[in-house]
Write a protein that holds these residues in place. Structure first.
Motif, PDB file in Angstrom:
ATOM      1  N   ALA A 126       1.875   9.462  -5.639  1.00 45.44           N
ATOM      2  CA  ALA A 126       2.230  10.773  -5.188  1.00 45.44           C
ATOM      3  C   ALA A 126       3.362  11.541  -5.868  1.00 45.44           C
ATOM      4  O   ALA A 126       3.330  12.757  -6.287  1.00 45.44           O
ATOM      5  CB  ALA A 126       2.539  10.711  -3.785  1.00 45.44           C
ATOM      6  N   GLY A 127       4.029  10.739  -6.647  1.00 48.09           N
ATOM      7  CA  GLY A 127       5.323  11.181  -7.203  1.00 48.09           C
ATOM      8  C   GLY A 127       5.050  11.226  -8.718  1.00 48.09           C
ATOM      9  O   GLY A 127       5.954  11.512  -9.710  1.00 48.09           O
ATOM     10  N   GLY A 128       3.614  10.894  -9.378  1.00 52.04           N
ATOM     11  CA  GLY A 128       3.261  11.043 -10.497  1.00 52.04           C
ATOM     12  C   GLY A 128       3.611   9.813 -11.267  1.00 52.04           C
ATOM     13  O   GLY A 128       3.823   9.830 -12.707  1.00 52.04           O
ATOM     14  N   GLU A 129       4.130   8.810 -10.732  1.00 57.66           N
ATOM     15  CA  GLU A 129       4.455   7.429 -11.627  1.00 57.66           C
ATOM     16  C   GLU A 129       3.247   6.594 -11.783  1.00 57.66           C
ATOM     17  O   GLU A 129       2.487   6.241 -10.979  1.00 57.66           O
ATOM     18  CB  GLU A 129       5.617   6.616 -10.629  1.00 57.66           C
ATOM     19  N   PRO A 130       3.173   6.165 -13.028  1.00 59.25           N
ATOM     20  CA  PRO A 130       2.140   4.985 -13.518  1.00 59.25           C
ATOM     21  C   PRO A 130       2.594   3.877 -12.435  1.00 59.25           C
ATOM     22  O   PRO A 130       3.747   3.484 -12.466  1.00 59.25           O
ATOM     23  CB  PRO A 130       2.438   4.768 -14.858  1.00 59.25           C
ATOM     24  N   VAL A 131       1.431   3.191 -11.975  1.00 59.55           N
ATOM     25  CA  VAL A 131       1.879   2.054 -10.986  1.00 59.55           C
ATOM     26  C   VAL A 131       1.063   0.748 -11.560  1.00 59.55           C
ATOM     27  O   VAL A 131      -0.400   1.063 -12.015  1.00 59.55           O
ATOM     28  CB  VAL A 131       1.214   2.269  -9.617  1.00 59.55           C
TER      29      VAL A 131
ATOM     30  N   PRO B 294      -6.418   7.700 -10.487  1.00 59.34           N
ATOM     31  CA  PRO B 294      -5.790   7.855 -11.906  1.00 59.34           C
ATOM     32  C   PRO B 294      -4.291   7.498 -11.814  1.00 59.34           C
ATOM     33  O   PRO B 294      -3.388   7.526 -10.844  1.00 59.34           O
ATOM     34  CB  PRO B 294      -5.673   9.409 -11.976  1.00 59.34           C
ATOM     35  N   GLY B 295      -3.853   6.446 -12.791  1.00 60.11           N
ATOM     36  CA  GLY B 295      -2.431   6.159 -12.864  1.00 60.11           C
ATOM     37  C   GLY B 295      -2.122   4.623 -12.357  1.00 60.11           C
ATOM     38  O   GLY B 295      -1.248   4.317 -12.345  1.00 60.11           O
ATOM     39  N   LEU B 296      -2.995   4.427 -11.698  1.00 56.92           N
ATOM     40  CA  LEU B 296      -3.226   2.999 -10.992  1.00 56.92           C
ATOM     41  C   LEU B 296      -3.808   1.782 -11.889  1.00 56.92           C
ATOM     42  O   LEU B 296      -4.796   2.110 -12.324  1.00 56.92           O
ATOM     43  CB  LEU B 296      -3.728   2.791  -9.701  1.00 56.92           C
ATOM     44  N   HIS B 297      -3.085   0.891 -12.025  1.00 54.35           N
ATOM     45  CA  HIS B 297      -3.581  -0.282 -13.053  1.00 54.35           C
ATOM     46  C   HIS B 297      -3.404  -1.540 -12.309  1.00 54.35           C
ATOM     47  O   HIS B 297      -2.716  -1.895 -11.355  1.00 54.35           O
ATOM     48  CB  HIS B 297      -2.701  -0.284 -14.399  1.00 54.35           C
ATOM     49  N   TRP B 298      -4.265  -2.579 -12.860  1.00 51.12           N
ATOM     50  CA  TRP B 298      -4.367  -3.867 -12.210  1.00 51.12           C
ATOM     51  C   TRP B 298      -4.199  -4.803 -13.199  1.00 51.12           C
ATOM     52  O   TRP B 298      -4.825  -4.878 -14.053  1.00 51.12           O
ATOM     53  CB  TRP B 298      -5.590  -3.870 -11.358  1.00 51.12           C
ATOM     54  N   THR B 299      -3.673  -6.028 -12.861  1.00 50.14           N
ATOM     55  CA  THR B 299      -3.596  -7.392 -13.570  1.00 50.14           C
ATOM     56  C   THR B 299      -3.657  -8.376 -12.721  1.00 50.14           C
ATOM     57  O   THR B 299      -2.872  -8.549 -11.880  1.00 50.14           O
ATOM     58  CB  THR B 299      -2.204  -7.181 -14.446  1.00 50.14           C
ATOM     59  N   ASP B 300      -4.456  -9.462 -13.146  1.00 52.39           N
ATOM     60  CA  ASP B 300      -4.492 -10.649 -12.560  1.00 52.39           C
ATOM     61  C   ASP B 300      -3.388 -11.619 -12.896  1.00 52.39           C
ATOM     62  O   ASP B 300      -3.391 -12.279 -14.096  1.00 52.39           O
ATOM     63  CB  ASP B 300      -5.767 -11.389 -12.654  1.00 52.39           C
ATOM     64  N   MET B 301      -2.389 -11.748 -12.072  1.00 56.87           N
ATOM     65  CA  MET B 301      -1.086 -12.715 -12.424  1.00 56.87           C
ATOM     66  C   MET B 301      -1.608 -14.055 -12.638  1.00 56.87           C
ATOM     67  O   MET B 301      -0.831 -14.809 -13.279  1.00 56.87           O
ATOM     68  CB  MET B 301      -0.162 -12.236 -11.343  1.00 56.87           C
ATOM     69  N   GLY B 302      -2.496 -14.466 -11.983  1.00 55.77           N
ATOM     70  CA  GLY B 302      -2.981 -16.059 -12.237  1.00 55.77           C
ATOM     71  C   GLY B 302      -3.578 -16.125 -13.380  1.00 55.77           C
ATOM     72  O   GLY B 302      -3.168 -17.209 -13.960  1.00 55.77           O
ATOM     73  N   GLU B 303      -3.883 -15.233 -14.192  1.00 53.53           N
ATOM     74  CA  GLU B 303      -4.140 -15.334 -15.833  1.00 53.53           C
ATOM     75  C   GLU B 303      -2.883 -14.853 -16.535  1.00 53.53           C
ATOM     76  O   GLU B 303      -2.637 -15.551 -17.406  1.00 53.53           O
ATOM     77  CB  GLU B 303      -5.466 -14.664 -16.105  1.00 53.53           C
ATOM     78  N   ALA B 304      -2.723 -13.437 -16.322  1.00 51.43           N
ATOM     79  CA  ALA B 304      -1.439 -12.964 -17.198  1.00 51.43           C
ATOM     80  C   ALA B 304      -0.208 -13.715 -17.117  1.00 51.43           C
ATOM     81  O   ALA B 304       0.580 -13.849 -18.008  1.00 51.43           O
ATOM     82  CB  ALA B 304      -1.613 -11.446 -17.122  1.00 51.43           C
ATOM     83  N   GLY B 305       0.013 -14.229 -15.774  1.00 51.33           N
ATOM     84  CA  GLY B 305       1.388 -14.811 -15.659  1.00 51.33           C
ATOM     85  C   GLY B 305       1.103 -16.482 -15.228  1.00 51.33           C
ATOM     86  O   GLY B 305       2.148 -16.963 -14.778  1.00 51.33           O
ATOM     87  N   ARG B 306       0.044 -17.118 -15.982  1.00 54.22           N
ATOM     88  CA  ARG B 306      -0.016 -18.566 -15.615  1.00 54.22           C
ATOM     89  C   ARG B 306       1.083 -19.165 -16.351  1.00 54.22           C
ATOM     90  O   ARG B 306       2.021 -20.099 -15.847  1.00 54.22           O
ATOM     91  CB  ARG B 306      -1.298 -18.734 -16.367  1.00 54.22           C
TER      92      ARG B 306
ATOM     93  N   ALA C 108       0.940  -1.083  -0.008  1.00 60.90           N
ATOM     94  CA  ALA C 108      -0.090  -0.084   0.120  1.00 60.90           C
ATOM     95  C   ALA C 108       0.927   1.186  -0.010  1.00 60.90           C
ATOM     96  O   ALA C 108       0.559   2.169  -0.750  1.00 60.90           O
ATOM     97  CB  ALA C 108      -1.088  -0.138   1.333  1.00 60.90           C
ATOM     98  N   PRO C 109       1.849   1.496   0.789  1.00 59.22           N
ATOM     99  CA  PRO C 109       2.778   2.447   1.011  1.00 59.22           C
ATOM    100  C   PRO C 109       3.655   2.787  -0.489  1.00 59.22           C
ATOM    101  O   PRO C 109       3.709   3.718  -0.957  1.00 59.22           O
ATOM    102  CB  PRO C 109       3.479   2.743   1.907  1.00 59.22           C
ATOM    103  N   PHE C 110       3.896   1.744  -0.905  1.00 59.99           N
ATOM    104  CA  PHE C 110       4.681   1.691  -2.032  1.00 59.99           C
ATOM    105  C   PHE C 110       3.880   1.907  -3.285  1.00 59.99           C
ATOM    106  O   PHE C 110       4.211   3.004  -4.063  1.00 59.99           O
ATOM    107  CB  PHE C 110       5.080   0.039  -2.251  1.00 59.99           C
ATOM    108  N   ILE C 111       2.572   1.601  -3.441  1.00 68.20           N
ATOM    109  CA  ILE C 111       1.487   2.229  -4.350  1.00 68.20           C
ATOM    110  C   ILE C 111       1.668   3.836  -4.187  1.00 68.20           C
ATOM    111  O   ILE C 111       1.538   4.644  -5.012  1.00 68.20           O
ATOM    112  CB  ILE C 111       0.357   1.355  -4.244  1.00 68.20           C
ATOM    113  N   ALA C 112       1.109   4.144  -2.887  1.00 69.54           N
ATOM    114  CA  ALA C 112       0.856   5.561  -2.656  1.00 69.54           C
ATOM    115  C   ALA C 112       1.968   6.359  -3.010  1.00 69.54           C
ATOM    116  O   ALA C 112       1.720   7.664  -3.509  1.00 69.54           O
ATOM    117  CB  ALA C 112       0.320   5.541  -1.407  1.00 69.54           C
ATOM    118  N   GLU C 113       3.176   5.956  -2.799  1.00 68.79           N
ATOM    119  CA  GLU C 113       4.586   6.868  -2.822  1.00 68.79           C
ATOM    120  C   GLU C 113       4.492   6.989  -4.409  1.00 68.79           C
ATOM    121  O   GLU C 113       4.828   8.220  -4.857  1.00 68.79           O
ATOM    122  CB  GLU C 113       5.620   6.198  -2.249  1.00 68.79           C
TER     123      GLU C 113
ATOM    124  N   ARG D 176       8.859   8.034 -18.588  1.00 71.72           N
ATOM    125  CA  ARG D 176       8.328   8.169 -17.348  1.00 71.72           C
ATOM    126  C   ARG D 176       9.052   6.873 -16.670  1.00 71.72           C
ATOM    127  O   ARG D 176       9.040   5.857 -17.195  1.00 71.72           O
ATOM    128  CB  ARG D 176       6.976   8.167 -17.261  1.00 71.72           C
ATOM    129  N   ARG D 177       9.210   7.387 -15.541  1.00 70.29           N
ATOM    130  CA  ARG D 177       9.357   6.101 -14.254  1.00 70.29           C
ATOM    131  C   ARG D 177       8.319   5.537 -13.871  1.00 70.29           C
ATOM    132  O   ARG D 177       7.301   6.262 -13.720  1.00 70.29           O
ATOM    133  CB  ARG D 177      10.232   6.514 -13.109  1.00 70.29           C
TER     134      ARG D 177
END
Length: 316
Positions: free
Chosen positions: A40-45, A65-77, A32-37, A97-98
Motif C-alpha cells: 500500500a505504501g509503494g514498497e517492493p516486498v 505488483p511489487g510482490l516477490h517470492w523466494t523459497d528460503m529452503g533453497e536460496a537459504g540452504r 499478511a498485514p506486514f506485506i499489505a502495508e 526505494r525503501r
C-alpha cells in the motif's frame, strides 16, 4: 492471536524485528498485514520463507505488483548466502526505494551446524543493512524451536514481536552472538585426507578435490562448483596468510566436506557476507564460495582461520 501491529516502524535505515509465532494461523496474521502495508505504501516486498510456509502465505496473500517470492529452503540452504544473495540482492535491485522483506532463516530441522551459521547471519544483518532503507521481519516458530534459539533471536533483533505485543529486546547483543558462534569446529568423525599447499602446488589442490568429489558421487556441475570454491579459498590463503595452508577432505553419509586451514585472520566479520560493488576490486572470493556450497562454516581468530565447506552428495 492478534494481528501484527507495525505502527511506529522506522522509516529511515534498518528496522530488524523478530516475530515469534505459535502456529501457521498466527504466522499469517503477522506477515499478511506486514506485506499489505508495504504494498500500500509503494514498497517492493520480498517474502523469503521455507517451502511449506512460503506456499501457505502465497496461497493466502495471492499475487500483486511489487510482490516477490523466494523459497528460503533453497536460496537459504547455506545461511551465509542469505545476506548477499537474497537480502542485499533484493535491496540493490530497488535503489533509492525503501524495501520490505519477510525473511525466515531459522526453522525446525536445521542441523546444529546450519543453525550456528543462521545465528551469525541474523547478528550480521544489523551491521550489514544498518544504513539501507529496509524493514525486515524475521519469523521464528516459537512452538517448535528451542528456547536457546529464541534467546539468540532476542540477542540479534532489537525488537521482538510476540503474543504480548511489540517490545524492545532487553537482550539485544549481536556482538555476543558472533563471539559465541566463532568457536572452533568439532574434529571430523570420519577418515580425513590432507594436503598441504603453497603457490607452486596450487594446481594439485584442484586435482586433489576433484578426485574425492567424483568418488563421493557429485555430478559434474557440482564438482566444478567445489573446484572453484576450494581454489578460491586456497588462493586467498596464499595471498593473505603465510603463503599456503592445509586442505582436509572427508565424506559423511550425506556430504562431502572440505576444510581449508591457514594462519590468516578475517578481522571483518562481514567478510563474504556482502557482495562487492560491480566496479569493486577484490572481495569476491568468499561471497562466491557462499553461493556455490550447501553450507559454509567460517571460524577466524588471531590464531588462524578454518573454512569448512559442505556439498550434499545427493540432492533431490
Amino acid at each position: 492471536m492478534t494481528m501484527l501491529d507495525t505502527t511506529g516502524w522506522p522509516t529511515d535505515g534498518l528496522a530488524h524485528e523478530g516475530f515469534f509465532y505459535g502456529d501457521q494461523r498466527h504466522l499469517l496474521d503477522g506477515v499478511a498485514p506486514f506485506i499489505a502495508e508495504g504494498l500500500a505504501g509503494g514498497e517492493p516486498v520480498l517474502v523469503a520463507l521455507p517451502t511449506v510456509n512460503l506456499a501457505l502465505v502465497r496461497d493466502a496473500v495471492g499475487e500483486a505488483p511489487g510482490l516477490h517470492w523466494t523459497d528460503m529452503g533453497e536460496a537459504g540452504r547455506n545461511p551465509g548466502a542469505i545476506l548477499p544473495w537474497v537480502l542485499q540482492a533484493f535491496v540493490d535491485r530497488h535503489p533509492g526505494r525503501r524495501t520490505r522483506i519477510v525473511g525466515e532463516s531459522v526453522w525446525s530441522g536445521r542441523s546444529d551446524a546450519e543453525y550456528g551459521a543462521c545465528a551469525q547471519h541474523e547478528a550480521l544483518v544489523n551491521a550489514a543493512l544498518a544504513e539501507r532503507g529496509v524493514s525486515l521481519l524475521c519469523p521464528y516458530d516459537a512452538g517448535r524451536l528451542a528456547e536457546a534459539v529464541l534467546a539468540d533471536a532476542c540477542a540479534t533483533h532489537p525488537v521482538i514481536v510476540g503474543p504480548q505485543g511489540r517490545r524492545p529486546s532487553a537482550g539485544f547483543a549481536p556482538s555476543d552472538v558472533l563471539v559465541r558462534y566463532n568457536q572452533p569446529l568439532p574434529a571430523p568423525a570420519h577418515p580425513v585426507a590432507a594436503l598441504d599447499y603453497a603457490l607452486d602446488t596450487l594446481p594439485e589442490v584442484r586435482r586433489f578435490v576433484t578426485g574425492y568429489a567424483e568418488t563421493a558421487g557429485l555430478d559434474a556441475g557440482r564438482v566444478a562448483d567445489l573446484q572453484i570454491a576450494v581454489t578460491e579459498l586456497a588462493a586467498n590463503s596464499i595471498t593473505h596468510a603465510a603463503g599456503g595452508g592445509t586442505l582436509l577432505v572427508w565424506c559423511t553419509d550425506d556430504d562431502l566436506v572440505c576444510e581449508v586451514r591457514d594462519d590468516g585472520w578475517f578481522t571483518d566479520p562481514l567478510a563474504g557476507r556482502l557482495a562487492p560493488a560491480p566496479d569493486g576490486v577484490g572481495g569476491r572470493g568468499l561471497v562466491i564460495v557462499h553461493a556455490l556450497c550447501d553450507l559454509v562454516l567460517l571460524r577466524s581468530t588471531a590464531a588462524g582461520t578454518m573454512v569448512r565447506l559442505h556439498m550434499r552428495r545427493w540432492r533431490g
